[in-house]
Design a protein around this motif. Structure first.
Motif: not given
Length: 537
Positions: A232, A249-250, A252, A276-277, A302
């Motif tokens: 992340e 995987e994540n 922002c 995944r996100c 997502h």
């Protein structure tokens, strides 16, 4: 007989860890045994806003007590050679400038006691009078540290490069709003964290050595290599980012409103094939980029797009996507996602939203934004622009008026037929305390939609209490005749609506009438209470 007190200390500590912090602290007054248990409890969380509250003349004496309390607890843990599980320090008051020496002492003590989680948050209201805190280097030698959070005016200078870093067990690292003497300090630190799984770097500043408060500028680039374990990452306020993390995987990424938003995305996004996100904020994206997105990321479940420049319409086509969040002014949204479970839209109330395919379990939340320069709020038009109509059964519609509610902004249509039915109408702003405007506002809302439920949210709008009571009395029949009289005896479909169930988000006393229950609600920005009416014709 008190059998609990006789339990082994590790079990008592486990009990304390499961209690709210305030309740856990109160056990120290039960007996000497519980006091000793509390002082050997290896989780310390210190927040000045909870301890001091607002400013008072006794704040210096309170500060002395706080210093003594924290020091005694840390000494007790050191005497017993106990590992500190968690140490959190959250300070926001100007008296922090008197505490640097004590901060240093505490950082050395928790480092010696093999702290596992360290969170240091030092935000100041007046950064020009309160110097930044120079974090001791001993923190970066703690081999037992698994989580490190540094937020606020914490300074890392160039000597950091010459100091050993032994964060061999670190899995979570969060760096927010730090002051750096060299832009390469963050990269140097992260390169010594081989087990890192969760990374946050947000809005850190580079400063000149002579004056940390002059000519500050945001870190503009970040290049990270060899992060094989990283799962992340959250990166905010950095122009150019490269992350070598094949198992990410994540992600922002927020470009930042202080840069040119029309500049292209400078992020090696295509290399994150296991993503995944994905959450993108304040970034520039084209329609073609969005079309290629799901081809490049076959596992994406997502997606969040917030304030994404250059996009007027989006076309989403994915069999894997389960969560979609769009917070941007768009003209058109087209969705082909048969497994989509949650869709949130916040943007222009004139947008056309179409679902080619959708799940039977879809949860659809919308908060259409109203441009006050345009005059009226086209809520009915927004609802009618959602296709197909069956999707409306899953729609929870949040209506908020940032600029207040005025009668001339409400495009009211007298409708005898029932408008589109929706799952829930959510209200968290109210008209001025004017019953005449209350009638017009309810008339406008119910000419736009037929909600199964109406929810009223109480946070910081003091007008919501009388308005909620008004709507309650209206739907319970106590003001029906006034409603007919107000609109010249013209009967509309909603005149037969009635409340069949009341639901409170807080504990209510069944013996107390509705008006008293609502007026007793304490408004708080941190605790959003609500009342819901289930309706039927």
């Amino acid at each position: 007989m008190d059998r609990i007190s006789a339990l082994p200390k590790p079990i008592l500590h486990d009990i304390l860890a499961r209690l709210p912090e305030k309740d856990a602290a109160m056990t120290s007054v039960l007996s000497n045994e519980w006091r000793d248990t509390w002082y050997s409890f290896p989780i310390l969380s210190i927040c000045d806003r909870i301890i001091f509250g607002s400013y008072s003349p006794q704040i210096i004496s309170k500060l002395d007590k706080l210093i003594g309390y924290v020091t005694r607890r840390l000494l007790k843990l050191r005497e017993q050679s106990l590992t500190i599980k968690v140490f959190k320090l959250d300070m926001m008051r100007e008296h922090n400038k008197y505490m640097s020496h004590h901060f240093d002492l505490w950082m050395n003590m928790v480092s010696e006691n093999r702290v596992e989680v360290l969170e240091l948050c030092l935000f100041y209201f007046d950064t020009y009078r309160v110097p930044p805190y120079d974090l001791p280097r001993c923190v970066f030698e703690v081999k037992s540290l698994t989580k490190l959070v540094l937020k606020g005016k914490i300074k890392l200078n160039q000597s950091f490069f010459n100091h050993s870093i032994k964060l061999f067990s670190l899995r979570t690292l969060c760096l927010r709003d730090l002051l750096l003497e060299d832009k390469g300090i963050i990269e140097h630190l992260i390169s010594h964290c081989p087990l890192l799984e969760d990374l946050t770097v947000s809005c850190c500043l580079v400063y000149k050595k002579k004056n940390p408060f002059e000519n500050e500028k945001f870190v503009e680039s970040l290049f990270l290599h060899g992060l094989q374990k990283l799962k992340e990452a959250e990166i905010q306020g950095i122009k150019e980012v490269y992350i070598d993390a094949p198992n990410l995987e994540n992600l922002c990424y927020a470009y930042g409103p202080f840069y040119n938003l029309e500049a292209p995305l400078r992020l090696n996004l295509d290399s994150f094939t296991r993503l995944r996100c994905l959450r993108l904020r304040n970034s520039s994206n084209t329609e073609k980029w969005l079309l290629d997105l799901f081809h490049n990321f076959p596992f994406l479940e997502h997606l969040e797009l917030c304030s994404c420049n250059m996009l007027e319409r989006i076309n989403i086509s994915s069999a894997q996507l389960m969560i979609l969040e769009v917070n941007s002014d768009l003209k058109e949204v087209n969705i082909d996602a048969p497994n989509l479970l949650s869709f949130y839209y916040c943007g222009d109330d004139r947008a056309i939203i179409s679902f080619l395919t959708s799940s039977d379990h879809l949860v659809f939340d919308a908060s259409p934004a109203h441009d006050s320069r345009r005059g009226y709020y086209s809520l009915r038009e927004f609802i009618l622009n959602i296709k197909p109509r069956k999707v409306l059964a899953s729609l929870s519609l949040s209506v908020y008026h940032m600029d207040g509610i005025e009668q001339n902004c409400l495009s009211i249509q007298q409708v005898s037929s029932i408008p589109p039915s929706i799952k829930c109408l959510e209200l968290d702003s109210s008209p001025n305390e004017d019953e005449d405007l209350y009638f017009h506002y309810m008339n406008w809302l119910l000419s736009c939609c037929c909600p199964k439920t109406i929810s009223f949210f109480f946070q910081d709008d003091y007008g919501m209490k009388p308005f909620t009571v008004f709507v309650y009395e209206l739907l319970m029949g106590r003001k029906k005749q006034e409603w007919f009289d107000h609109f010249g005896d013209t009967k509309c479909w909603w005149h037969d609506l009635k409340i069949v169930k009341l639901t409170y988000s807080f504990n209510d006393d069944e013996k107390v009438d509705f008006k008293t229950a609502v007026n007793s609600i304490l408004l708080s920005t941190n605790d959003r209470k609500s009342v819901s009416f289930s309706l039927e014709l």
